[in-house]
Design an enzyme around this catalytic site. Structure first.
Site, PDB file in Angstrom:
ATOM      1  N   CYS A 176       0.829  -1.205   0.000  1.00 47.78           N
ATOM      2  CA  CYS A 176       0.000   0.000   0.000  1.00 47.78           C
ATOM      3  C   CYS A 176       0.860   1.250   0.000  1.00 47.78           C
ATOM      4  CB  CYS A 176      -0.870   0.064   1.244  1.00 47.78           C
ATOM      5  SG  CYS A 176      -1.966  -1.302   1.423  1.00 47.78           S
ATOM      6  N   CYS A 213      -4.346   7.261   6.608  1.00 46.56           N
ATOM      7  CA  CYS A 213      -3.121   7.473   7.388  1.00 46.56           C
ATOM      8  C   CYS A 213      -3.452   7.520   8.875  1.00 46.56           C
ATOM      9  CB  CYS A 213      -2.428   8.773   6.980  1.00 46.56           C
ATOM     10  SG  CYS A 213      -1.862   8.777   5.285  1.00 46.56           S
TER      11      CYS A 213
END
Lengths: 400, 311
Positions: free
Chosen positions: B40, B111
């Protein structure tokens, strides 16, 4: 604000001052329509012809083979769709998996419309396999579309060798040369290319202007259907100022081709300087067959967006194939096609130079880049003796 | 270019608490939580130093592979954690991390999710809960591109009240690759919406039932008007009644299967004090596991702010 060091010329370029000077009067004094039946407008026709001649000259083509467009994407779309309309019985397209989205997404759309598309794979250097190409070609293949040079890695395909094979099967050959024009000498007279796309803003003309080369004899039906402009090959009032600019930019690009070696020297200085100063870095792509202005470098263990935003603090502009900087959350399809490990792919940065790039600028990049990379690697969990879990994950994902 | 807040850029350029924790005193423990994926493009290692006696996080540091907002989120997370009690830290959500940075672009919310997950992993490690049993490792793989299960997607949908598959992509990346799982994500959203609607109805019903039980015991002290008002806010008594009910009908039968039992000792504010009995009263780590399980059930069935203490 710090001085900008612009090393993102494969994205877009600065408008040349001579180009700007050439185009400005067509916004102000000479705003007429070339189709008009009065001298004020009619005189514009001449400058459009001159620009067409300048573009044709850069490509080694005839004036009648040049169609002005609005951008590279339009050129690519018009070319592929025209090639298909010209051969309505053929339902197969061949392209590569590293093309620009203007080709790839169009092909995906065409697949939904009943066409079959072969996406040729590339090896770790970004080159296709001629055997795979030959095995894919059939009498049903309408068009083969291959880019001249890759926008991300700068890798140059052996276009004429590919064209020779394509011609044996009677398919049309389209080449997206948006990145190659002005960096590689082209001569359509001796080429196998039937259709070739170029874009103005990659060669120091403004955005919003491009051209499509259509070999004499190719049955071309327009994408934009309208008036008689461009001999009925593209409807719509001419973007006169843009056309004039593209003509001038083509003329300057042709002049500059002789000194393109200077860009290569600077590119090599940058690249070798980086590789020497920063461990765990490698050049992506095919070092021997590359555009002279492009360098794509993988900085292991860190992420591209973080590198770009750090460089941005110094006014240095570059670009990245990382997922986070793309907005699509997907890392670059080009770098993935090369089979690069994720730990390299996410930290890959493209530097692309132009004739305006100076040695002082390259020196400045070499001065600040090692510190930027060091700082981010300090932050990275790879910077530890027990980073195996990340490597294991990479393997697991690859296996899946 | 992303529209990052000044705070995100400030944390990116001057990250707090980066690196590892190497030194500890007696009575302190260092634990690490690691999450993320190299595929990712982001991974986080969160290190915590915990004072065992006070159960307080004395120090928090990070190592992050990722973009500017991943680095900023990690940095902000360590600042949020320092000085918190372990049990309080456990309640930290990804939203709080994002908010402490003045917000993150939607596409970058994942995040903050990564930060929350690393924290969870670290605390699980500290409490001795095997990470292999982490519910998210199970479940069906929905997003093959990023390896994300339905369990995780559902949790993120619940916690952030997401309503579209595109939001899910922004929070956990699922669906952001080949996009072929977007219809599956739509289905999960649908499932949770239905589930939440049913739950609201059920909660209303059980409150009514609880009130009824209570009313039957002493009908004189209940006014019918309060009954209708309390469907949203529970009175203390209703809360206790409901807690008792859930313990008796849902928790004790499960404990009994393993030879354990429990008793409701007291409810002070939102703190539920329980006495663990039988096989449950064994080692410290199993007590901790149990406590968390009971807490989760009560939070789910009664009130999300409840915490459990073993006495």
């Amino acid at each position: 604000m710090t001085n900008t060091i612009y090393l993102d010329n494969n994205a877009t370029t600065k408008i040349d001052e001579d180009v700007l000077a050439a185009m400005l009067p067509y916004f102000t004094t000479y705003y007429g329509n070339p189709s008009s039946m009065h001298t004020f407008g009619g005189q514009i026709g001449k400058v459009v012809r001159q620009a067409r001649s300048q573009v044709a000259s850069l490509l080694g083509a005839e004036e009648s083979e040049i169609v002005f467009t609005s951008c590279g994407t339009e050129g690519d779309n018009a070319a592929i769709l025209a090639a298909l309309k010209a051969q309505p019985k053929k339902k197969h397209i061949i392209t590569t998996e590293v093309e620009h989205p203007a080709i790839l997404n169009l092909c995906r759309r065409l697949e939904r419309d009943g066409y079959t598309v072969t996406y040729l794979s590339v090896n770790s250097k970004g080159q296709i396999d001629f055997d795979e190409l030959e095995a894919s070609l059939t009498g049903n293949t309408a068009v083969v579309s291959v880019m001249y040079a890759n926008n991300e890695t700068g890798v140059i395909f052996p276009i004429e060798q590919i064209g020779q094979i394509v011609k044996e099967y009677g398919a049309l050959f389209h080449v997206d040369a948006v990145q190659a024009v002005g960096k590689i000498p082209l001569d359509m007279k001796t080429s196998t290319i039937d259709l070739l796309t170029l874009s103005g803003h990659k060669i120091h003309a403004p955005k919003g202007i491009g051209a499509l080369y259509v070999r004499k004899g190719v049955r071309f039906r327009p994408l934009l259907i309208g008036g008689h402009q461009e001999r009925g090959r593209r409807g719509g009032t001419e973007n006169v100022a843009g056309i004039v600019a593209l003509g001038k930019a083509a003329e300057l690009a042709q002049q500059h081709l002789g000194s393109i070696g200077r860009e290569k020297i600077l590119r090599d200085k940058l690249e070798q300087g980086i590789l020497a100063a920063i461990p765990n870095t490698a050049v992506n792509g095919d070092p021997d067959n590359r555009l002279p202005n492009t360098s794509n470098i993988g900085f292991k263990f860190i992420e591209g967006e973080a590198i770009l935003l750090s460089l941005d603090e110094y006014g240095i502009c570059a670009s990245s194939g990382s997922a986070c900087s793309s907005g699509s959350l997907e890392p670059s399809h080009v770098l993935r096609a090369l089979g690069l490990p994720y730990s390299v792919l996410h930290g890959s940065i493209r530097f692309s130079l132009s004739r305006y790039t100076t040695e002082t600028e390259i020196d400045r990049v070499l001065e600040v880049l090692p510190g930027v990379i060091d700082r981010l690697r300090e932050l990275s969990p790879f910077n530890s003796d027990d980073a195996d879990w990340l490597q294991e994950q990479e393997q697991a994902v690859l296996a899946r | 270019m992303w529209d990052y807040t000044d705070k995100v850029m400030e944390h990116f350029h001057n990250p707090r608490n980066q690196g590892k924790i190497t030194e500890k005193q007696e009575g302190e423990e260092i634990v690490t939580g690691q999450v993320g994926s190299i595929a990712c493009g982001d991974a986080l290692k969160l290190h915590l130093k915990i004072d065992e006696e006070t159960q307080t996080i004395k120090d928090a540091t990070f190592q992050t592979f990722g973009c500017a907002s991943a680095i900023a989120s990690s940095s902000a997370l360590t600042e949020l954690l320092k000085g918190r009690k372990v049990d309080e830290a456990m309640k930290l959500t990804n939203k709080e991390i994002a908010e402490s940075l003045g917000g993150l672009p939607e596409e970058k919310m994942h995040c903050s999710v990564m930060g929350q997950e690393a924290l969870e992993a670290a605390i699980y490690t500290y409490k001795g809960i095997p990470l292999d049993d982490h519910e998210e490792d199970e479940g069906n793989l929905i997003c093959r591109c990023f390896g994300i299960s339905d369990t995780k997607i559902k949790r993120i949908i619940r916690e952030n009240s997401l309503t579209t598959a595109e939001q899910v992509t922004n929070y956990v990346k699922a669906g952001g690759g080949c996009s072929s799982c977007l219809p599956d994500i739509d289905d999960l959203i649908e499932e949770i919406t239905t589930e939440q609607e049913t739950a609201t109805v059920e909660q209303e019903k059980s409150v009514e039932a609880a009130t009824e039980v209570w009313t039957n015991r002493d009908s004189s002290s209940v006014e019918t008007s309060t009954t209708t008002q309390t469907t949203k806010t529970l009175t203390n008594l209703q809360k206790i009644t409901l807690i008792q009910q859930v313990i008796d009908t849902e928790i004790r039968p499960i404990l009994a299967e393993d030879g354990g039992d429990m008793e409701l000792f007291d409810v002070v504010g939102d703190v539920v004090k329980v006495i663990l009995k039988g096989a449950c009263s064994g080692c410290a780590s199993s007590t901790e596991t149990l406590k968390l399980a009971i807490e989760a059930t009560l939070q789910d069935r009664v009130l999300s702010t409840l915490t459990v203490e073993s006495v």
